[in-house]
Design an enzyme around this catalytic site. Structure first.
Site, short mmCIF file in Angstrom:
data_model
loop_
_atom_site.label_atom_id
_atom_site.label_comp_id
_atom_site.label_asym_id
_atom_site.label_seq_id
_atom_site.Cartn_x
_atom_site.Cartn_y
_atom_site.Cartn_z
CG LEU A 24 -1.30 -9.62 -5.54
CD1 LEU A 24 -2.81 -9.77 -5.47
CD2 LEU A 24 -0.88 -8.25 -5.03
NE ARG A 43 5.12 -10.02 -13.36
CZ ARG A 43 6.03 -9.37 -12.63
NH1 ARG A 43 6.57 -10.00 -11.59
NH2 ARG A 43 6.38 -8.14 -12.92
CG ASN A 66 -4.73 -7.24 -8.15
OD1 ASN A 66 -5.88 -6.87 -8.22
ND2 ASN A 66 -3.74 -6.42 -7.87
NE ARG A 120 -8.11 -2.09 1.20
CZ ARG A 120 -8.46 -1.07 0.43
NH1 ARG A 120 -7.55 -0.34 -0.16
NH2 ARG A 120 -9.73 -0.79 0.24
CD GLU A 134 1.96 -3.77 -2.01
OE1 GLU A 134 1.76 -2.61 -2.44
OE2 GLU A 134 2.54 -4.64 -2.66
CG ASP A 135 6.44 -3.35 0.69
OD1 ASP A 135 5.94 -2.21 0.48
OD2 ASP A 135 7.46 -3.74 0.11
NE ARG A 176 9.49 0.43 -1.60
CZ ARG A 176 8.61 -0.53 -1.41
NH1 ARG A 176 7.60 -0.66 -2.24
NH2 ARG A 176 8.70 -1.34 -0.38
#
Length: 915
Positions: free
Chosen positions: A670, A674, A699, A730, A828-829, A872
């Protein structure tokens, strides 16, 4: 001079100045003589000198030479000449040396030419040997295919059978109550390759449609529109479905009228075979209006059955449709911990028929044990439970009279008390929920019992069903003993002891399984309808439809020059476990268990995590998966048996080994604006062992620049456009990810991680470890990234996991978790670790001792921002609230080399073990 004299004669003998020319003649003659003399001297003197010198040098006496050449030693007496002589001697020596070297090189060239000729001959011989080996390999492969064809003949799909429009009649059973699939179901309408098409009648086209409950009707229609099996072509349908309830009592048609309307359905075909009549109940007082109606050979799915009406293996007991048009709010569901709640068990209900006699004859617990058993088991149940409540040994709440008017119920059935919200509040305080089956043994299940079961599972109260004759919803495919206790009524005196003897671990396991069953098969109208169809499809052994693929938007890109090999890969120490030669990408083989899995793994698929497997035609952790579905197989290869091969580190390094020696993986990355970091990361993947392809999820709203040159790393690089602000998991199912084991991120040590993942395909395997901790002062969970002796999470930025989890993340995991991840663009992790640990009840596996990874060229990491950790922390506590408990498990498990820190010969290479 002559001209001058001539001029003077012309002038009458008078020159310039008027003098006669005779007077000047002597001077003129003298000048002429002098000139002639000089001319003679200049011409003849050199000739005479030359002759003289030549005559002298030709003398016999060499010692008398004056101008001839002298010996070298004599000339070197002059200093300048000596230097020149030395130079000449030096040059002469160098010329001699160069000449010697030239001769030596000529000799070597001759020898090398001989070697070249020998090598050419060797190459020709090697080519001949290679050709022979290719022929041998080709013959071996051909022989192998022949052997495989003998043991596993290639089968072509059968011709699909399409029955005649009128359907030839087949022998009917003696009575409709004797209907089973073999004598009341037409298999010719449902070939294995049909895809299980289902036709749903439009209830508005029939008179009974106006009597249906509007909420149930609306929810059913919304579910039908999105179901993958529903077809509009009734001629090819395998099953025909008609919604016949719940009926509204004021406008409910008469049984004879309803029976006539059912028999007049366009595709009823005299006896209704291959039809399914669905009667969904939204209330506990739903009547069994189909009891006095002849349904012929049609299957019936409802919540209330009498034994004379229920046909095992043919009819289906369904759960009530409580949340008809609304999704359940997971945040209102109580947590699954603590295991023990205020009340050991609770029960509220009223049964008018036997209540009066039971209250008149109330006896103590000891008297009940010593006395004779009552004629009605319900009387004994009342007496025993009141005795347990009066004993004060545990907090127990039992009420056999309702404070308000009880709900309507069938005869001998325990009616529900109060409103739904009041009942849920009591169940939230109860460890167990008693469900007393009707006293009439001919009533095998009732809507009231299924409503009690639904509410108990919803709030985490473990159901205790008194009455082993009961037929619980979907009982032919669900192992209810893993989520509930089913106890015969004669054992009512032993119930208290049995409930107190169950350990906390078993209680939590049953509560968690009950939550899984409720979320998967009970909670929504989609789940109920999909479950009913899945049961029928499983019974007739038709594989499920493949997962619908969602093609991604491909971003065109140009490949530049070939990428160089990452120098870090040359020195991996104990982790240098790739093959000597990388194998090019190969296609995934077809999945061969589509038609056997449904019959072989029915109970495992329906009762075990992860996910509702009855929806999919494969086991998620098999070596290969169906090529026509989202998750394609990673392949298997043939490995010779015998000969003592294996066990050596050097051979282990040169091949993948293991039980599946031929396997590759996909890297999923993802990125967000960059480009330089992305290009560097892709170049480091060049030469990576077992790499099949790279999928880059772009993304960002800004597409990559057109002049950007992507590196050529020897495998395909696919760039796909993602929806904005979506996490890596997703991504919708895509045919581009053709292997089981995608690697999120890209690392030079992925070969080592892939080897570990192959031994634990149901777990996350990666590098950076993290763990959760309990904050005592704030009574909440914390996310911790410090070095620790144990861990409970592995960051998915560099990890292997089965891509089936990506599907579960997108479509099965609660929507509330995905919404929070999208809101924070974070966590998400953590969500993926929660999901995998929740489904497998296993912690992740960490590989190597690395705790963090540097990102060359990246700006400051998000982890350096304090808000990153605060988010988090919030995510962990929110996820715990949604799941109802903390799914993460601690582990001190790590993978290192088998011969870690062991001295080995240079020709040996270390391999793995688990420590």
């Amino acid at each position: 001079e002559l001209m001058t004299g001539y001029t003077m004669l012309r002038n009458g003998g008078v020159g310039n100045g008027g003098q006669p020319w005779v007077l000047r003649w002597p001077s003129r003659v003298q000048l002429t003589w002098l000139s002639f003399t000089l001319f003679i001297i200049l011409i003849f003197f050199p000739l005479i000198a030359h002759y003289y010198l030549t005559t002298i040098d030709d003398a016999d006496d060499a010692g008398k030479r004056i101008f001839g050449p002298r010996a070298g030693n004599e000339l070197c007496e002059v200093k300048h000449v000596q230097d020149l002589c030395r130079i000449r001697e030096s040059v002469s020596e160098e010329l001699l040396q160069l000449e010697a070297k030239r001769q030596e090189l000529n000799s070597e060239i001759a020898k090398l030419n001989l070697k070249i000729e020998a090598c050419k001959k060797s190459i020709e011989n090697a080519k001949q040997d290679l050709l022979q080996l290719k022929n041998v390999i080709s013959q071996t492969e051909h022989s192998y295919k022949e052997l495989m064809a003998q043991n596993q003949p290639k089968l072509s799909l059968p011709i699909r059978l399409l029955p005649d429009k009128d359907d030839a009649a087949f022998p009917p059973p003696k009575a409709n109550r004797h209907c089973r699939l073999h004598n009341c179901f037409d298999y010719s309408r449902c070939p294995l390759t049909s895809g299980f098409p289902v036709y749903v009648y439009n209830s508005d086209d029939f008179p009974f449609g106006s009597s249906l409950d509007p909420l149930i009707k609306q929810a059913f229609e919304a579910t039908v529109r999105t179901n993958v099996y529903v077809t509009e072509n009734a001629n090819i349908a395998c099953v025909y479905i008609v919604l016949a309830g719940e009926m509204q009592e004021p406008v409910m048609p008469k049984p004879t009228d309803l029976e006539q309307q059912l028999h007049s359905l366009p595709y009823w075909r005299t006896d209704g075979h291959n039809h399914l009549i669905i009667n969904l109940s939204r209330k506990s007082e739903t009547q069994n209006f189909l009891y006095n109606i002849s349904t012929g050979r049609a299957m019936v799915a409802q919540s209330t059955f009498y034994d004379a009406q229920y046909r095992p293996g043919f009819d289906i007991v369904v759960s009530p449709l409580v949340h008809a048009m609304s999704e359940p709010n997971f945040l209102e569901i109580p947590p699954q911990v603590p295991v023990k709640r205020k009340y050991l068990f609770s029960f509220q209900g009223e049964k008018i028929e036997s209540l009066r006699s039971s209250l008149q004859e109330v006896r103590s617990f000891e008297e009940e044990i010593e006395g004779n058993a009552p004629a009605d088991y319900d009387d004994r149940i009342i007496t025993t439970l009141k005795a347990v409540q009066d004993s004060k040994l545990d907090f127990v709440l039992v009420e056999f009279t309702c404070k308000n008017q009880p709900k309507a119920s069938l005869p001998t059935e325990w009616a529900l008390c109060g409103e739904r919200d009041d009942r849920l509040e009591l169940l939230k305080l109860s460890t167990f929920a008693l469900i007393i089956t009707p006293g009439d043994t001919h009533l095998v299940i009732s809507a009231g019992c299924t409503m009690r079961l639904f509410e108990a599972l919803e709030v985490g109260a473990i159901p205790v069903v008194l009455g082993e004759q009961v037929q619980l919803p979907y009982n032919d495919v669900i192992r209810w003993n893993e989520a509930a206790l089913i106890i015969p009524k004669p054992r009512i005196t032993e119930v208290h002891f049995l409930l107190r003897s169950i350990s906390d671990n078993d209680l939590l396991a049953m509560r968690r399984q009950g939550r899984f069953l409720w979320e998967t098969y009970f909670s929504t109208s989609d789940n109920v309808f999909s479950t009913v169809l899945a049961i029928i499809r499983t019974r007739i052994q038709i594989p499920a439809a493949p997962i619908r693929e969602e093609p991604a938007v491909e971003i065109p890109h140009r490949s530049g020059k070939a990428a160089g090999t990452d120098p870090n890969m040359a020195d991996n120490g104990d982790l240098d476990l790739g093959p000597v030669e990388t194998e090019p990408p190969y296609a995934s083989p077809k999945y061969l268990r589509n038609f056997t899995l449904t019959a072989m793994d029915t109970y495992r698929n329906w009762n075990s995590a992860p996910g509702p497997f009855h929806l999919f035609p494969y086991t998620p952790f098999d070596p290969v998966l169906p090529s026509e579905a989202k998750f394609l197989g990673s392949g298997t290869g043939f490995r010779p048996i015998g000969g003592g091969a294996g066990g050596s580190g050097k051979e282990f390094q040169a091949a993948l080994g293991g039980n599946v020696p031929r396997e590759q993986f996909t890297v999923v990355m993802l990125t967000y604006e960059r480009e330089e970091v992305l290009m560097n990361s892709l170049e480091r993947l060049n030469g990576l062992p077992y790499l099949n392809k790279v999928v880059v999820v772009w993304n960002s709203p800004k597409l990559p620049s057109e002049d950007l040159l992507w590196p050529d790393i020897g495998v395909p690089i696919m760039v796909r456009q993602a929806e904005l602000q979506r996490s890596l998991f997703r991504a919708p199912p895509s045919p581009k990810i053709q292997l089981q084991n995608p690697l999120t991120g890209g690392l030079t040590h992925s070969a080592c991680v892939g080897r570990v993942w192959r031994e634990a395909r149901d777990r996350i395997v990666g590098f950076p470890g993290r763990y959760h901790a309990w904050d005592i002062p704030h009574q909440s969970w914390l996310y911790n990234s410090n070095y620790s002796c144990e861990l409970s999470m592995v960051l998915t930025g560099a990890a292997f996991f089965h891509k089936y989890y990506a599907y579960l993340y997108s479509y099965v995991m609660p929507q509330a978790i995905r919404d929070m991840v999208d809101e924070y663009i974070n966590c998400e992790d953590i969500a993926m670790n929660f999901l995998v640990s929740h489904l497998t009840r296993k912690p992740p596996i960490k590989v190597t001792s690395r705790w963090t990874f540097r990102c060359p060229g990246c700006p400051q990491a998000l982890s350096h921002d304090d808000s990153h950790f605060h988010e988090r922390h919030k995510c962990i506590n929110f996820f715990v609230q949604v799941y109802g408990y903390m799914p993460l498990l601690y582990t001190q498990f790590r993978v290192d080399s088998v011969l870690f820190k062991t001295r080995l010969p240079h020709d040996k290479t270390k391999c793995f073990k688990f420590i």
